[in-house]
Design a protein around this motif. Structure first.
Motif, PDB file in Angstrom:
ATOM      1  N   VAL A  19      -0.433   0.296   3.598  1.00  0.00           N
ATOM      2  CA  VAL A  19      -1.523   0.719   4.510  1.00  0.00           C
ATOM      3  C   VAL A  19      -1.169   2.035   5.188  1.00  0.00           C
ATOM      4  O   VAL A  19      -2.007   2.937   5.308  1.00  0.00           O
ATOM      5  N   LEU A  20       0.105   2.152   5.633  1.00  0.00           N
ATOM      6  CA  LEU A  20       0.512   3.408   6.294  1.00  0.00           C
ATOM      7  C   LEU A  20       0.429   4.584   5.325  1.00  0.00           C
ATOM      8  O   LEU A  20      -0.029   5.674   5.706  1.00  0.00           O
ATOM      9  N   LEU A  21       0.866   4.355   4.079  1.00  0.00           N
ATOM     10  CA  LEU A  21       0.731   5.426   3.084  1.00  0.00           C
ATOM     11  C   LEU A  21      -0.733   5.764   2.845  1.00  0.00           C
ATOM     12  O   LEU A  21      -1.092   6.938   2.667  1.00  0.00           O
ATOM     13  N   GLY A  22      -1.587   4.738   2.872  1.00  0.00           N
ATOM     14  CA  GLY A  22      -3.007   4.989   2.704  1.00  0.00           C
ATOM     15  C   GLY A  22      -3.585   5.808   3.840  1.00  0.00           C
ATOM     16  O   GLY A  22      -4.410   6.712   3.628  1.00  0.00           O
ATOM     17  N   VAL A  23      -3.146   5.499   5.084  1.00  0.00           N
ATOM     18  CA  VAL A  23      -3.633   6.257   6.250  1.00  0.00           C
ATOM     19  C   VAL A  23      -3.251   7.724   6.120  1.00  0.00           C
ATOM     20  O   VAL A  23      -4.035   8.622   6.477  1.00  0.00           O
TER      21      VAL A  23
END
Length: 443
Positions: A19-23
Motif C-alpha cells: 500500500v505504501l509503495l502504491g501511495v
C-alpha cells in the motif's frame, strides 16, 4: 510467537508495504495514464474532424466563423475547443504534436492539453488545434488516483484476512499435533497414536515420525522397567540370604568383639542396599502399573497417619508441625498405600532438610479452576535454583559432606512417580535461606 501469528504478521506487513509503495508510485502512474487517455481522445477527435473535412470540404468549417480566416468551436463549459486557422500557403505540413499551453477562451485564460497539426487542404495550409482543459485532466487524474488507492487498500485488507484464514486452516493440523501429542502428554505411555486427520503430506509425515519415535521410546521404557524390576527382584534374594547369614554369625559366642563390629557395619551396608533395591522395585512396579487405584482416600486421614509415624523424628529435631487443610480432599480411584508413601517422603524430606527447632507447614486448599493443592513448606536452607530441575532425578543428592542427612536420593523420585501414577503434578518452589515448598496439585 506462534508460526500462524508470524505468517499473518508477515502477510500484513507485506500488504502494508505494498500500500505504501502504491501511495508513492500511483500518482505519477495515474497522471501518465490520464495524459495518455486524454491524448488518445484528442487523436480520435482529430481523426473524426479530418473525416468530416474530407467529406464536406474545408469551406464548410471556415464559413461558420464570422472571420473567414479562422474556425473555432467550444463546448458549453469551455473545457474543450477545436480551432482551424489558415496559414500562409508556403507553410509546410507538420506532424501531430502534443503540448500544454495557455489559451484565452472568451475573457478567461486556461491551461490546455493541445493537439496541434498543420496540414494542407485544397492547396492551402491550415493549423488544427484540439484542446482539452488541464482542469478536466487533473479531475480525471484525481478520480483515477483515489479509485486506484481505494482498490489497493481494500484489496490489501481482503488478502490479509483471506491469508490469515487460510494460514489458520492450513496450520490447524499442526496445532492439534502440538496440543494433543506433545503438550498433553506427560509420559510416553499416555501418547495417543491415532493418525492425524490432515491432507497435508508434510504434517502427515511429521505425525508418522512422531508415532514411530514414540513407539521406540515406549519400547525402551518398557525394557528399562522390566530390567529394573527383574534385577531388583533377583537382588533381594541374595541380600536376604546374606542378612540372615550375618545375623547367625553374630550369635556365635566364639566371634571376637572386633569381628562383631565389622559384621554390624556390614549389616548396615546390607540394610541400605536392601532398602535401595526395594525402592527400585517399588518404582518399577508403579511404572509398570502393577498397583491398583480402586480406593477412596482422604488426604487428611493419610496425613494424620504419616504424622503419627514421624512424631519421634519431629520431636528429636524439635520441629513444629502445622497442618491446615481447608477443606479436606477425598481422592477417588487412588491407592492409599502409595499416597501414604508419597506424603511420608515429602514430610520426611522436610524433616531431613530443616534447621533445628524449625517448622513444617502443610496446607491444602481447593483451586478455583478445580482440583486441589497440597503444599509442604519447611524452614530449611532452601535449594539453589540450578539444582531444582534435577531434584527428582534418581540417585542425585545436593547436600554433601559429613553434615548431609541420611538418604540415597530416591525419596523424591518415588514421590514424583506416585504423583504421576495418580495424575497429580508435583513441583518445587524454593528460595535459598528461606525454605522450600513442595506443591502437589490434583486435577
Amino acid at each position: 510467537m506462534r508460526l500462524e501469528a508470524k505468517l499473518v504478521l508477515f502477510n500484513a506487513l507485506s500488504k502494508l508495504l505494498l500500500v505504501l509503495l502504491g501511495v508513492v508510485a500511483l500518482p505519477p502512474i495515474v497522471s501518465r495514464v490520464s495524459i495518455a487517455h486524454t491524448d488518445q481522445r484528442l487523436r480520435e477527435k482529430q481523426g473524426e474532424l479530418l473525416d468530416l473535412i474530407r467529406r464536406d470540404g474545408i469551406s464548410a468549417f471556415v464559413r461558420q466563423e464570422q472571420n473567414a480566416e479562422a474556425y473555432a468551436d467550444y463546448n458549453i463549459l469551455k473545457q474543450e475547443y477545436i480551432s482551424l486557422t489558415p496559414l500562409p500557403d508556403t507553410t509546410p505540413e507538420e506532424p501531430v504534436r502534443m503540448l500544454e499551453e495557455q489559451r484565452q477562451v472568451d475573457n478567461e485564460i486556461e491551461d490546455f492539453r493541445i493537439l496541434s497539426h498543420v496540414f494542407r487542404r485544397d492547396g492551402r495550409a491550415y493549423r488544427l488545434e484540439i484542446g482539452s482543459s488541464l482542469a478536466t485532466v487533473e479531475l480525471l487524474t484525481y478520480t483515477l488516483r483515489h479509485l486506484a488507492l481505494w482498490v489497493l487498500v481494500i484489496g490489501a485488507l481482503l488478502t490479509v484476512f483471506t491469508d490469515a484464514a487460510f494460514a489458520h486452516y492450513l496450520l490447524r493440523p499442526l496445532g492439534r499435533l502440538i496440543a494433543q501429542k506433545l503438550q498433553a502428554v506427560n509420559h510416553p505411555s499416555a501418547f495417543p497414536f491415532e493418525p492425524l486427520a490432515t491432507t497435508t503430506a508434510d504434517f502427515r509425515r511429521l505425525d508418522d515420525s512422531l508415532n514411530g519415535m514414540m513407539h521406540k521410546i515406549q519400547g525402551a521404557f518398557a525394557k528399562e522397567r522390566e530390567f529394573m524390576s527383574n534385577v531388583s527382584h533377583e537382588l533381594l534374594t541374595p541380600v536376604s540370604i546374606l542378612q540372615t547369614r550375618f545375623e547367625n554369625m553374630l550369635q556365635d559366642p566364639r566371634l571376637s568383639h572386633a569381628h562383631s563390629l565389622k559384621l554390624v557395619e556390614s549389616q548396615k551396608t546390607l540394610y541400605r542396599l536392601r532398602n535401595t533395591v526395594k525402592t527400585l522395585l517399588l518404582i518399577a512396579n508403579i511404572e509398570n502399573e502393577q498397583y491398583l487405584r480402586n480406593e477412596t482416600v482422604s488426604l487428611a486421614t493419610v496425613l494424620a497417619d504419616v504424622t503419627n509415624e514421624l512424631e519421634d523424628r519431629l520431636a528429636q529435631r524439635e520441629l513444629k508441625l502445622l497442618v491446615e487443610l481447608h477443606p479436606d480432599y477425598v481422592l477417588t480411584n487412588a491407592n492409599r498405600t502409595l499416597l501414604f508413601t508419597l506424603l511420608f517422603n515429602l514430610l520426611s524430606n522436610a524433616i531431613k532438610y530443616n534447621r533445628e527447632e524449625g517448622s513444617i507447614t502443610v496446607t491444602g486448599q481447593l483451586l478455583p479452576s478445580g482440583g486441589y493443592r497440597l503444599g509442604v513448606h519447611d524452614t530449611g536452607p532452601g535449594i539453589a535454583a540450578e539444582n531444582i530441575p534435577h531434584l527428582f532425578d534418581r540417585f542425585r543428592r545436593f547436600h554433601k559432606g559429613a553434615a548431609a542427612p541420611e538418604g540415597y536420593g530416591l525419596g523424591l523420585p518415588i514421590a514424583k512417580t506416585i504423583a504421576d501414577f495418580h495424575g497429580a503434578d508435583l513441583r518445587v518452589e524454593s528460595t535459598v535461606g528461606k525454605g522450600t515448598t513442595f506443591i502437589l496439585e490434583f486435577a
